[in-house]
Write a protein that holds these residues in place. Structure first.
Motif, mmCIF file in Angstrom:
data_model
loop_
_atom_site.group_PDB
_atom_site.id
_atom_site.type_symbol
_atom_site.label_atom_id
_atom_site.label_comp_id
_atom_site.label_asym_id
_atom_site.label_seq_id
_atom_site.Cartn_x
_atom_site.Cartn_y
_atom_site.Cartn_z
ATOM 1 N N CYS B 15 15.063 -16.042 -9.003
ATOM 2 C CA CYS B 15 14.158 -16.068 -7.977
ATOM 3 C C CYS B 15 14.606 -16.837 -6.728
ATOM 4 C CB CYS B 15 12.665 -16.678 -8.444
ATOM 5 S SG CYS B 15 12.145 -15.801 -9.785
ATOM 6 N N LYS B 122 -8.508 -1.463 4.111
ATOM 7 C CA LYS B 122 -9.306 -1.130 2.679
ATOM 8 C C LYS B 122 -10.233 0.109 2.957
ATOM 9 C CE LYS B 122 -9.273 -5.610 1.019
ATOM 10 N NZ LYS B 122 -10.139 -6.726 0.952
ATOM 11 N N LEU B 239 5.213 -3.451 -2.379
ATOM 12 C CA LEU B 239 4.593 -4.354 -3.389
ATOM 13 C C LEU B 239 4.989 -5.867 -2.650
ATOM 14 C CD1 LEU B 239 5.678 -3.503 -6.831
ATOM 15 C CD2 LEU B 239 3.447 -3.415 -5.766
ATOM 16 N N THR B 240 6.287 -5.883 -1.922
ATOM 17 C CA THR B 240 6.619 -7.151 -1.272
ATOM 18 C C THR B 240 7.101 -6.672 -0.010
ATOM 19 O OG1 THR B 240 8.669 -7.483 -2.187
ATOM 20 C CG2 THR B 240 6.979 -8.665 -3.130
ATOM 21 N N SER B 271 5.080 -8.120 12.911
ATOM 22 C CA SER B 271 4.420 -9.099 13.469
ATOM 23 C C SER B 271 4.666 -10.417 12.735
ATOM 24 C CB SER B 271 2.940 -8.831 14.207
ATOM 25 O OG SER B 271 2.342 -8.904 12.697
ATOM 26 N N GLY B 272 3.844 -11.324 12.961
ATOM 27 C CA GLY B 272 3.665 -12.789 11.990
ATOM 28 C C GLY B 272 4.707 -13.594 11.983
#
Lengths: 231, 524
Positions: B15, B122, B239-240, B271-272
C-alpha cells in the motif's frame, strides 16, 4: 418602545418589498485564490464486512482451537471528520462469534462427558463508536488507525456437541443459554489502508454469568475487515 | 500468528508504494519521418479538408524516440507519449528529475496532479411500471432544445464522428437504447486505462452519457444525434481516482483527433485538492491547453461544467475553463434554472462560463425502469447531440464557429450569466434569422420618487406575464457581471424587481431578458 416600533417598521417594510428571487448571485472578480481546494465529501458511509479468529493469546492455556473459532460481522459505519485527519465513527451491525474447544473436556457447560467436538456460538447486535486517524481525506487512498469501543447485545446462543457411537453420529445442541450474559463490551483497534484493514478486538466483559461457574472464554480476536462505501 | 503478522506487514508495504508522475517535455521533434496519410484515419483527413485545416501539423509529429531512450535510465517507468505536448508521461523520483531537467533536449519537467471525477450524481426516483407510456418524457427532454426541428429537417448527426470519453460503456452493444449504434455506426473503442481495445463493461456512466447523445428507444429519441459515427474511449477508473487520468484524457483526445472526431463529449472534470481557482484561466493546466489545442485542430470538446456548485469548489471544473471548450451547465426540469450543484462561472480571466446549459436532471431507462438521474454529465451530451446536428447541417463549421453558433442559438442570447451561460441551445433559432426580439416585453422604469427612493424597477407590459421569470444582470464597466438575478414577476407593483442606484456606477450596463425579448441600459 421607540426602538421596538423602529424594528417593527423595518421588518414590515422589508416584507412588503420582498421580491421572489429565484437566482441572486453576486460575483467578486478577485475571488480566485491559489489555494488548493479539497472537495472530497466530508462524511463517509461504509458497509463493512469482517472476518477474524478468536485466539488463545493472553490466556494461560490453549482453551480453544483457533482455526475453528472464527467470528464474522457485517456493519454499517458513519464517519464524520472532526478536524484534519481526525474522525469520529459510529457503527451498527451484527456479529457471529464461534468458539471450538480444543480438548474434549475443556468445556463442560451441560455435562461432564468428553465429546468429540464442542462448539459454542453467540450472536450479537452490535453498536460501536470511536475515533479514527487518517492520513488523507480520501479514505480510499489513506492509511488509518482506528480505535473503537463496542457494545454487544445478545440475540442468540447455541452450544453443540458432536459424538460418534459406533457408526452413528450424535449431535446435541442447546440454545437460549441462560448463563450467557445479555450484554458484553470491549475495545477494538484497526490499522488499514483504503478499503482493507486489520483489527484486534479485546473483550472487557465476561461472556458467562459469574455465578454459572463456567470458565471464561478467551478475550482477544484478530481479523481482517473489507469495506465498500462512498465517497 | 507470525504468518498473520507477516501478511499484514506485506500488505501494508504494498500500500505504501506510490510514485510521482511527470510530463517530461522535449525541446524539438524530428520532422522527417511523418506521413499524415498513413497516420490519420481517412475520416480525419476528410474532416481537415472540409474545415480547411492542414493535414501536416507540427503537433502531430511523433515524439523523438532517441530522447525517450536517453531518458530511460533516469525514470522508473514510461507511461505513454503525448505528441501534442511533445513529451512523455513517466513515473520517477524527484532527485532524478532534477538531473533530467538539465539535459539539453529537455524543455521542462511538469509534476502531474490527481483529481478527477465523473460528473453524475445519484439517481433520485424510480417510476413504477407501465413503462412505454412514459417514454414521451424523452421527447419532452429533447424538446427543451427544440428537438422536433431537427427531426423535421432529417438531422440526426449522420456523417459526424463523435468521441465519448468516459469511465465505462457496459453492454452498449446490446442495451435497447444504444444497440442501434452497433449496426455500422460504431467505429472503434479504446481503453486508455488498461491500454487495450475497449470492452463493453465497467461502470455505466458512459452508457448513460452516450444515451443522451445518440440513444433511441422505440420511436422515441433519447439523444438528438441517433446516427453519428461513434468512437468510445475509457479514460477514467471508477473505484479509485487513478492518479493519471488527466494525462489519459489528453492521450484519448489525441486519439480522437487521429480517428477523425469532430466532437468530443467529456462528462468528466478535474478540480479539488491538486487544483486551485487561480488555474481556471484556460492557459495553466495541461488538460485545458489540450482542449484549446483540440479546437485549433478541428474538434470541439463539449465538457460538463461540473457538479461543484454546492461544495467548496463552487466553480467550473477543468477543462471547462478553456476558451475553446464548450462548458455546459445543468438546469432543473422544474423551473429551467440552475440546479444547485451545477458549477458557477466565469473563468479566472472573466470569460463567460458555462457557455450554455441544458437539462441536468434527466430521465433514463435502466434495467427496464425509468429513473431520474442528476448531473451536468447529462447536460453535456444533450448539447453534444445538438452540436452534431448543427454540424451535419453545416459541416464546414470550424470548432470556434460551432461554439459561437451554439451560443448564439441559445435561449437567453445575447443575455448571459454565470449560472446559465447563454441558456439552452434552441434548434428553432438555428433556422430562424431572428435570434432575439428587441421589442422588450418588460420596461425598466425609475421609481415614482426616484430622487428620494433611488431605484429603478422592472415592470411587465402586459398582465399576462404575471408569474413569469425575468433575468437581469449588472455588468461592470470592466466587463464582468457584478451581479445577476432571476426574479418571478408578482402581480403587485410593490414586488417588481428593483435595482438600486447605490449598486450602480457610471459605465455599468443593465441587461434584461424576458420571454425571448431583450434590452440593455447603459448607466451614464
Amino acid at each position: 418602545m421607540k426602538q421596538f416600533l423602529l424594528l417593527f417598521s423595518f421588518l414590515v417594510g422589508n416584507l412588503v418589498f420582498a421580491q421572489d428571487y429565484l437566482i441572486k448571485e453576486r460575483f467578486d472578480p478577485d475571488n480566485f485564490s491559489d489555494v488548493k481546494i479539497d472537495t472530497a465529501s466530508s462524511n463517509y458511509h461504509r458497509l463493512k464486512s469482517s472476518w477474524g479468529l478468536n485466539t488463545n493469546l493472553n490466556e494461560d492455556d490453549e482453551l480453544i482451537s483457533v482455526w475453528g473459532s472464527n467470528l464474522f460481522s457485517i456493519s454499517y459505519a458513519y464517519d464524520k471528520p472532526l478536524f484534519k485527519g481526525f474522525h469520529w465513527n459510529f457503527g451498527i451491525g451484527y456479529n457471529w462469534d464461534n468458539y471450538r474447544f480444543k480438548s474434549r473436556n475443556d468445556m463442560m457447560l451441560h455435562d461432564s462427558i468428553g465429546h468429540d467436538k464442542v462448539k459454542f456460538r453467540i450472536q450479537y447486535a452490535s453498536l460501536n463508536t470511536g475515533f479514527r486517524l487518517q492520513t488523507s481525506k480520501d479514505y480510499l487512498t489513506s492509511f488509518y488507525l482506528e480505535v473503537n469501543g463496542y457494545f454487544n447485545v445478545k440475540t442468540f446462543t447455541k452450544y453443540t456437541t458432536w459424538d460418534k457411537l459406533e457408526s452413528m453420529k450424535i449431535v446435541n445442541s442447546a440454545s437460549r443459554l441462560s448463563y450467557v450474559n445479555p450484554y458484553n463490551y470491549g475495545f477494538e483497534a484497526k490499522i488499514g489502508y483504503g478499503s482493507i484493514s486489520f483489527y484486534s478486538r479485546y473483550r472487557l466483559s465476561n461472556i458467562f454469568d459469574s455465578e454459572s461457574g463456567y470458565r471464561e472464554l478467551p478475550r482477544l480476536a484478530l481479523g481482517i475487515t473489507l469495506e465498500v462505501g462512498e465517497p | 500468528m507470525r504468518n498473520f503478522v507477516l501478511i499484514l506487514l506485506t500488505s501494508l508495504g504494498f500500500c505504501c508504494i506510490s510514485q510521482t508522475r511527470y510530463l517530461v517535455v522535449f525541446t524539438d521533434k524530428v520532422e522527417t519521418d511523418f506521413d499524415p496519410v498513413s497516420y490519420f484515419d481517412t475520416a480525419a483527413l476528410k474532416s481537415f479538408k472540409v474545415q480547411g485545416l492542414p493535414t501536416y501539423d507540427w503537433y502531430d509529429l511523433p515524439v523523438n524516440s532517441s530522447y525517450i531512450k536517453a531518458l530511460s535510465p533516469f525514470i522508473d517507468s514510461l507511461r505513454f507519449d503525448l505528441r501534442w505536448f511533445n513529451g512523455v508521461v513517466v513515473y520517477g523520483k524527484a532527485d532524478r528529475m532534477d538531473v533530467v531537467k538539465e539535459f539539453s533536449f529537455i524543455k521542462e519537467v511538469i509534476t502531474l496532479g490527481n483529481s478527477g471525477a465523473i460528473l453524475s450524481r445519484k439517481k433520485d426516483k424510480v417510476f413504477s411500471p407501465n413503462l412505454k407510456s412514459k417514454f414521451n418524457v424523452f421527447d419532452w427532454q429533447l424538446e427543451t432544445m427544440g428537438g422536433s426541428y431537427f427531426k423535421k429537417k432529417n438531422l440526426d448527426g449522420t456523417g459526424i464522428r463523435v468521441c465519448v470519453l468516459d469511465v465505462g460503456f457496459p453492454d452498449v452493444d446490446t442495451d435497447p437504447i444504444t444497440k442501434h449504434l452497433f449496426n455500422g455506426n460504431y467505429i472503434e473503442g479504446y481503453d486508455f486505462i488498461r491500454d487495450k481495445p475497449l470492452k463493453f463493461k465497467g461502470f455505466k456512466h458512459g452508457k448513460q452519457v452516450l444515451s443522451f447523445i445518440a440513444g433511441k428507444i422505440d420511436t422515441h429519441r433519447v439523444g438528438l444525434a441517433t446516427n453519428i459515427e461513434l468512437l468510445l474511449a475509457r479514460t477514467e477508473w471508477m473505484l479509485t481516482e487513478k492518479p493519471y487520468e488527466e494525462e489519459v484524457w489528453i492521450k484519448a483526445l489525441e486519439w480522437a483527433h487521429k480517428k477523425g472526431a469532430r466532437l468530443v463529449n467529456s462528462s468528466l472534470g478535474y478540480s479539488g485538492k491538486d487544483h486551485s481557482h487561480e488555474e481556471l484561466d484556460g492557459k495553466t493546466t495541461l488538460i485545458s491547453k489540450a482542449g484549446n489545442l483540440a479546437a485549433r485542430k478541428g474538434l470541439l470538446v463539449i465538457n460538463a461544467a461540473g457538479n461543484e456548485g454546492d461544495n467548496k469548489w463552487k466553480k467550473i471544473v477543468l477543462p471547462s475553463d478553456a476558451d475553446s471548450v464548450l462548458a455546459v451547465g445543468g438546469i432543473s426540469d422544474d423551473n429551467g434554472l440552475r440546479l444547485k450543484f451545477s458549477s458557477f462561472g466565469p473563468s479566472k480571466d472573466l470569460r463567460i462560463k458555462p457557455n450554455v446549459c441544458a437539462l441536468g436532471r434527466v430521465n433514463i431507462l435502466n434495467n427496464n425502469k425509468l429513473e431520474i438521474i442528476d448531473g451536468t454529465s447529462f447536460s453535456a451530451p444533450l448539447v453534444t447531440g445538438f452540436a452534431a446536428c448543427v454540424l451535419q447541417n453545416n459541416p464546414t463549421l470550424k470548432p470556434f464557429e460551432l461554439l459561437e453558433t451554439l451560443q448564439k442559438v441559445s435561449s437567453l442570447y445575447p443575455y448571459y450569466d454565470y449560472s446559465h451561460g447563454y441558456g439552452v441551445p434552441q434548434a428553432s433559432k438555428l433556422f430562424n434569422e431572428v435570434i432575439f426580439n428587441d421589442t422588450a416585453s418588460v420596461v425598466l422604469l425609475k421609481s415614482p420618487n426616484y430622487l428620494k427612493d433611488g431605484y429603478y424597477f422592472l415592470k411587465y407590459k402586459n398582465s399576462k406575464y404575471f408569474g413569469t421569470q425575468v433575468f437581469y444582470h449588472i455588468q461592470a464597466k470592466e466587463g464582468y457581471l457584478k451581479s445577476y438575478h432571476v426574479v418571478k414577476f408578482e402581480d403587485d407593483a410593490a414586488s417588481f424587481p428593483r435595482i438600486y442606484e447605490k449598486d450602480l456606477e457610471i459605465g455599468d450596463v443593465i441587461r434584461v431578458w424576458h420571454r425571448g425579448t431583450y434590452f440593455e441600459k447603459f448607466i451614464k
